[in-house]
Scaffold this active site. Structure first.
Site, PDB file in Angstrom:
ATOM      1  N   ALA A 184       0.825  -1.212   0.000  1.00  0.00           N
ATOM      2  CA  ALA A 184       0.000   0.000   0.000  1.00  0.00           C
ATOM      3  C   ALA A 184       0.864   1.268   0.000  1.00  0.00           C
ATOM      4  O   ALA A 184       0.571   2.226  -0.724  1.00  0.00           O
ATOM      5  CB  ALA A 184      -0.896  -0.009   1.239  1.00  0.00           C
TER       6      ALA A 184
ATOM      7  N   LYS B 181       1.656 -17.244   0.514  1.00  0.00           N
ATOM      8  CA  LYS B 181       2.995 -16.622   0.640  1.00  0.00           C
ATOM      9  C   LYS B 181       3.185 -15.986   2.014  1.00  0.00           C
ATOM     10  O   LYS B 181       4.306 -15.802   2.468  1.00  0.00           O
ATOM     11  CB  LYS B 181       3.263 -15.626  -0.494  1.00  0.00           C
ATOM     12  CG  LYS B 181       2.233 -14.531  -0.683  1.00  0.00           C
ATOM     13  CD  LYS B 181       2.479 -13.312   0.147  1.00  0.00           C
ATOM     14  CE  LYS B 181       1.316 -12.355  -0.001  1.00  0.00           C
ATOM     15  NZ  LYS B 181       1.245 -11.269   0.928  1.00  0.00           N
TER      16      LYS B 181
ATOM     17  N   SER C 202       5.992  -5.564   5.168  1.00  0.00           N
ATOM     18  CA  SER C 202       5.200  -6.781   5.382  1.00  0.00           C
ATOM     19  C   SER C 202       4.979  -7.044   6.863  1.00  0.00           C
ATOM     20  O   SER C 202       5.926  -7.253   7.630  1.00  0.00           O
ATOM     21  CB  SER C 202       5.926  -7.982   4.762  1.00  0.00           C
ATOM     22  OG  SER C 202       5.366  -9.177   5.278  1.00  0.00           O
TER      23      SER C 202
END
Ligand SMILES: NC(=O)c1ccc[n+]([C@@H]2O[C@H](COP(=O)([O-])OP(=O)(O)OC[C@H]3O[C@@H](n4cnc5c(N)ncnc54)[C@H](O)[C@@H]3O)[C@@H](O)[C@H]2O)c1
Length: 335
Positions: free
Chosen positions: A137, A188, A251
């Site tokens: 983002a 993932k 992340s």
């Protein structure tokens, strides 16, 4: 230009809304949380998640879901655990022909369903497109070049989303393998948690490369068993998203992993970081690989670490000490 409603005013919802507004679409953002919307309205930005990214007044901010309007596209930007709840709330107000776009990455707890399946169940009759790929983002919001994939059972609608949402900083490819695209995006996060754990333990690039490479192998193995195409995992929603998630401090999965690798308990790490979808996805993937009779050694060790109290050092040494194998053994069948 399309009328676009974004459900969820977190980091990704706001970044997509800002981008769509910048490129001339008519944009509405809904949140279940009045405080979240009030803060964005007052500050003209999402101070906590996207500081410095202007949310212009042209973006309509709402908390009443009955006002989602006569839109062409409805984007679900909601953590996977709450997608069904929000879909149930929104369903009565969704126009008949609106295209539902999901950007969430996860699998539903207990039912093990992909999010497009959840949306199809709750919003019967509307086409569903999954939008996935390497797209933090923080980078989308400021126009850094980004490539993602629109996948759907209906190529007509994947093409429509590609056409409407692509712009000079966001390049969208199409893919008809929605199973593979969604599984790559969800699974993932498991490997990203592991990559973070190894970072937290002080291991280096070799270890991370090993995790990513063997990680995509086991993700693809489960994906193929569940009906995905193997090739999809070599693309943006597979290895592409894995690379970005395992190597970036954006992340949350990796950040939670780092804390676990430093000795913080998994539950505390998840609480400290916030939305850590890989934590929940590990449980679902562990159940899925058992029922599909597919071997996923990394997922197995992470499951033991997160939910059975196994120490990370023992988990890693058990992974390294597995029976010796050929790299290209018949990887698509269970051992
Ligand atoms: N952040 C990213 O860079 C990014 C990129 C690609 C995809 N995604 C995916 O998009 C989804 C949303 O990510 P995010 O980073 O915006 O998440 P987030 O944690 O910032 O939350 C998103 C928003 O969802 C809404 N929400 C949260 N809990 C809710 C609840 N219980 N009921 C109703 N609404 C609720 C809130 O408006 C919240 O702000 C996730 O599945 C994520 O994997 C995120």
């Amino acid at each position: 230009m399309a009328k676009i409603t974004v459900l969820g005013s977190g980091g990704f919802g706001i970044s997509l809304a800002v981008m769509a507004d910048n490129f001339g679409h008519e944009v509405t953002v809904w949140s279940a949380f009045a405080e979240e919307i009030e803060n964005i309205r007052r500050d003209g930005e999402h101070k906590k998640l996207l500081p410095g990214v202007k949310v212009k007044e042209s973006i309509n901010l709402i908390t009443d879901i009955s006002l989602i309007g006569n839109c062409d596209i409805i984007i679900f930007a909601i953590p996977s655990a709450f997608v069904r709840k929000v879909a149930k709330l929104a369903a009565p107000y969704i126009p008949e022909n609106a295209v539902i776009v999901n950007v969430g990455k996860g699998l539903e707890d207990k039912t093990f369903k992909r999010l497009s399946e959840v949306l199809e169940e709750e919003i019967a009759g509307n086409p569903v497109v999954a939008l996935s790929g390497p797209s933090h983002a923080e980078e989308v919001a400021i126009g850094m070049p980004t490539t993602i994939v629109a996948s759907s059972k209906s190529m007509e609608h994947a093409n429509y989303v590609q056409e409407e949402l692509s712009n000079k900083t966001l390049r969208i490819y199409c893919n008809d393998d929605i199973i593979g695209c969604e599984l790559g995006g969800a699974l993932k996060n498991i490997i990203a948690l592991c990559a973070g754990i190894c970072d937290g333990m002080g291991y280096g690039d070799n270890t991370k490369a090993a995790l990513m490479t063997r990680g995509i192998t086991e993700i693809a193995r489960l994906g193929v068993a569940l009906g995905a195409k193997k090739d999809t995992f070599a693309g943006l929603t597979g290895i592409g998203d894995l690379i970005v998630t395992c190597t970036s401090m954006h992340s949350r999965n990796r950040r939670a992993g780092i804390l676990i690798g430093q000795g913080i308990s998994p539950q505390e790490a998840v609480e400290r970081v916030g939305t850590v979808e890989g934590y929940f996805c590990t449980k679902v993937a562990w159940e899925l690989c058992r029922s599909a009779n597919v071997e996923m050694p990394i997922t197995e060790q992470l499951y033991q670490t997160l939910f059975c109290g196994k120490d990370v050092k023992t988990a890693l040494s058990d992974l390294m000490g597995r029976p010796k194998k050929h790299e290209s053994e018949s990887i698509w069948t269970a051992k």
